[in-house]
Design a protein around this motif. Structure first.
Motif, mmCIF file in Angstrom:
data_model
loop_
_atom_site.group_PDB
_atom_site.id
_atom_site.type_symbol
_atom_site.label_atom_id
_atom_site.label_comp_id
_atom_site.label_asym_id
_atom_site.label_seq_id
_atom_site.Cartn_x
_atom_site.Cartn_y
_atom_site.Cartn_z
ATOM 1 N N THR A 166 1.030 -1.632 0.245
ATOM 2 C CA THR A 166 0.164 -0.023 0.096
ATOM 3 C C THR A 166 1.043 1.070 0.378
ATOM 4 O O THR A 166 0.085 2.439 -0.293
ATOM 5 C CB THR A 166 -0.992 -0.226 1.691
ATOM 6 N N ALA A 167 2.182 1.533 0.576
ATOM 7 C CA ALA A 167 3.351 2.287 1.260
ATOM 8 C C ALA A 167 3.569 3.084 -0.765
ATOM 9 O O ALA A 167 3.525 4.127 -0.833
ATOM 10 C CB ALA A 167 3.566 2.119 1.297
ATOM 11 N N TYR A 168 3.384 2.135 -2.008
ATOM 12 C CA TYR A 168 3.626 2.226 -3.065
ATOM 13 C C TYR A 168 2.436 3.072 -3.655
ATOM 14 O O TYR A 168 2.515 4.398 -4.250
ATOM 15 C CB TYR A 168 3.380 1.178 -4.294
ATOM 16 N N ILE A 169 0.753 3.112 -3.253
ATOM 17 C CA ILE A 169 0.125 4.366 -3.578
ATOM 18 C C ILE A 169 0.261 5.723 -2.709
ATOM 19 O O ILE A 169 -0.026 6.051 -3.770
ATOM 20 C CB ILE A 169 -1.424 3.841 -2.939
ATOM 21 N N GLN A 170 0.786 5.510 -1.572
ATOM 22 C CA GLN A 170 0.418 7.292 -1.403
ATOM 23 C C GLN A 170 2.269 7.348 -2.119
ATOM 24 O O GLN A 170 2.077 8.509 -1.839
ATOM 25 C CB GLN A 170 1.313 6.763 0.317
ATOM 26 N N TYR A 171 3.397 7.304 -2.317
ATOM 27 C CA TYR A 171 4.430 7.030 -3.125
ATOM 28 C C TYR A 171 4.041 7.516 -3.956
ATOM 29 O O TYR A 171 4.433 8.878 -5.098
ATOM 30 C CB TYR A 171 5.276 6.536 -3.380
ATOM 31 N N ILE A 172 2.953 7.078 -5.052
ATOM 32 C CA ILE A 172 2.199 7.593 -5.688
ATOM 33 C C ILE A 172 1.607 9.186 -6.233
ATOM 34 O O ILE A 172 1.872 10.490 -6.856
ATOM 35 C CB ILE A 172 1.313 6.409 -7.164
ATOM 36 N N ALA A 173 1.095 9.117 -4.568
ATOM 37 C CA ALA A 173 -0.109 10.466 -4.427
ATOM 38 C C ALA A 173 1.380 11.321 -4.687
ATOM 39 O O ALA A 173 0.698 12.766 -4.809
ATOM 40 C CB ALA A 173 -0.724 9.500 -3.296
ATOM 41 N N ARG A 174 1.863 11.559 -4.052
ATOM 42 C CA ARG A 174 3.232 12.403 -4.070
ATOM 43 C C ARG A 174 3.890 12.733 -5.260
ATOM 44 O O ARG A 174 4.747 13.378 -5.022
ATOM 45 C CB ARG A 174 3.706 12.178 -2.043
ATOM 46 N N ASN A 175 3.801 12.080 -6.118
ATOM 47 C CA ASN A 175 4.826 12.375 -6.910
ATOM 48 C C ASN A 175 3.893 12.407 -8.535
ATOM 49 O O ASN A 175 4.121 11.292 -9.114
ATOM 50 C CB ASN A 175 5.425 11.225 -7.510
ATOM 51 N N GLY A 176 2.438 13.099 -8.863
ATOM 52 C CA GLY A 176 1.424 12.912 -9.766
ATOM 53 C C GLY A 176 0.009 12.257 -10.016
ATOM 54 O O GLY A 176 0.148 12.753 -10.432
ATOM 55 N N GLY A 177 0.410 11.591 -9.233
ATOM 56 C CA GLY A 177 -1.078 10.608 -8.493
ATOM 57 C C GLY A 177 -0.857 9.675 -10.160
ATOM 58 O O GLY A 177 -2.003 8.979 -10.097
#
Length: 364
Positions: A166-177
């Motif tokens: 799940t942490a990857y989803i937050q990473y994506i949210a912080r890097n353009g979505g």
């Protein structure tokens, strides 16, 4: 004549990254070594700060019209997947879950979704496929909800979340979505791998049709599989809702071709006991339409009108390689898929066009 088209698929068990909301520290816990063929292995727990919420849309994240290339062993779980998805209120993810099963186990293991570790259990702890599917769907539902809370509407992020956590989803949210291969590789190299001891970016060879198409035939040691979204994606067909109309003669050709799904690849073979790419195409055209297109790729490319791939319609032949030295041939099924005999050790199968672009098409 036919040269090997695909490299053999190698699916590695990868570390799982889990998110616990509200924690402000980073804690890493390695519970096991990587094992073969899954995504939720060697639990790596990363606890990160909670991010601000965004749009909470209930629209499906990604839409797929169906599957291609699933094994019979995976297909047998379709009704079970439908039932569990309905229980969790996300029936629109049927194709996605089946594609994950195909990548994780090909339907051959009891823990078909390799989901036991996401429940805090040992690898392959589930001995009942229903348990595995229930936990895998539960985990996917949690990731869907988490993504919606953060305004992430990209299905690639969900697929990678099943591998990285799940942490990857937050990473994506912080890097353009939006998930990209480049972001997945950065996450693998800079976050997952160092947390498991690979602080110098050591890679290992990882060669298959997907990694070669991505131009990155490697993964990072202890870094998960940054190709995972594309591995799953090869078994999905985009739901355009606009499949082309197919006339009766062409439909007969397609029906004949599909009745040979699963026939083993045999170099130089020309019959349903086993064939190579050109032997398969030659047999199908002869049986369905009574046309002898030969059983050699180079001469098959000369029997009709050459057209761009963008103009191809169901029933056309697709070719890879330069004129006079074509290396592979397939039959286009329409709606972005083709049927072919890929390589030694493989079987006649359906494959999405988006991952393996031919060079030209030929229409009879």
């Amino acid at each position: 004549m036919h040269h090997s088209f695909y490299a053999s698929m190698q699916l590695l068990q990868q570390p799982q990254v889990l998110v616990k909301k509200g924690w402000k520290v980073l804690a890493v816990l390695l519970l096991g070594l990587m094992v073969v063929a899954g995504s939720l292995g060697g639990v790596l727990s990363i606890f990160i700060g909670e991010s601000e919420s965004s749009t909470d849309s209930q629209a499906p994240i990604g839409f797929y019209g169906g599957n291609v290339g699933l094994s019979p062993e995976t297909e047998q779980y379709r009704s079970m997947v439908q039932e569990v998805l309905t229980q969790y209120g996300i029936p629109e993810y049927e194709s996605v879950i089946l594609a994950i099963i195909q990548v994780e186990s090909k339907g051959l293991l009891a823990d078909v979704m390799q989901s036991s570790e996401s429940a805090g259990l040992a690898p392959n702890a589930f001995t009942n496929p229903l348990q595995s599917i229930e936990q895998g769907v539960k985990y996917m539902k949690a990731n869907i909800d988490y993504a919606r809370e953060r305004g992430v509407t990209d299905v690639g992020a969900l697929l990678m979340g099943y591998n990285f956590g799940t942490a990857y989803i937050q990473y994506i949210a912080r890097n353009g979505g939006v998930h990209t291969l480049e972001l997945a590789e950065q996450y693998s190299k800079n976050i997952v791998a160092p947390s498991l001891g690979n602080t110098t970016g050591i890679t290992m060879p990882y060669r298959n049709a997907i990694s070669e198409a991505n131009g990155k035939p490697y993964i990072y040691y202890n870094g998960g599989n940054f190709h995972y979204a594309d591995l799953v994606g090869q078994y999905l067909v985009a739901g355009t809702g606009n499949q082309e109309a197919i006339n009766g003669d062409v439909q007969h050709l397609l029906d004949v071709s599909k009745q040979y799904l699963g026939v083993p690849y045999v170099w130089g073979g020309k019959t349903p006991n086993g064939w190579d790419c050109s032997g398969f195409v030659g047999w199908v055209y002869k049986e369905a339409w009574g046309i002898d297109v030969s059983t050699w790729t180079v001469t098959q490319a000369l029997v009709g009108d050459r057209i761009p791939v963008s103009e191809a319609k169901a029933g056309d032949m697709l070719f890879w390689g330069p004129t006079g030295a074509e290396t592979h041939v397939a039959i286009y099924l329409g709606d972005g898929t083709f049927i072919h005999a890929p390589q030694p050790g493989d079987v006649t199968k359906i494959t999405p066009l988006q991952y393996f672009q031919p060079d030209f098409a030929v229409r009879m």
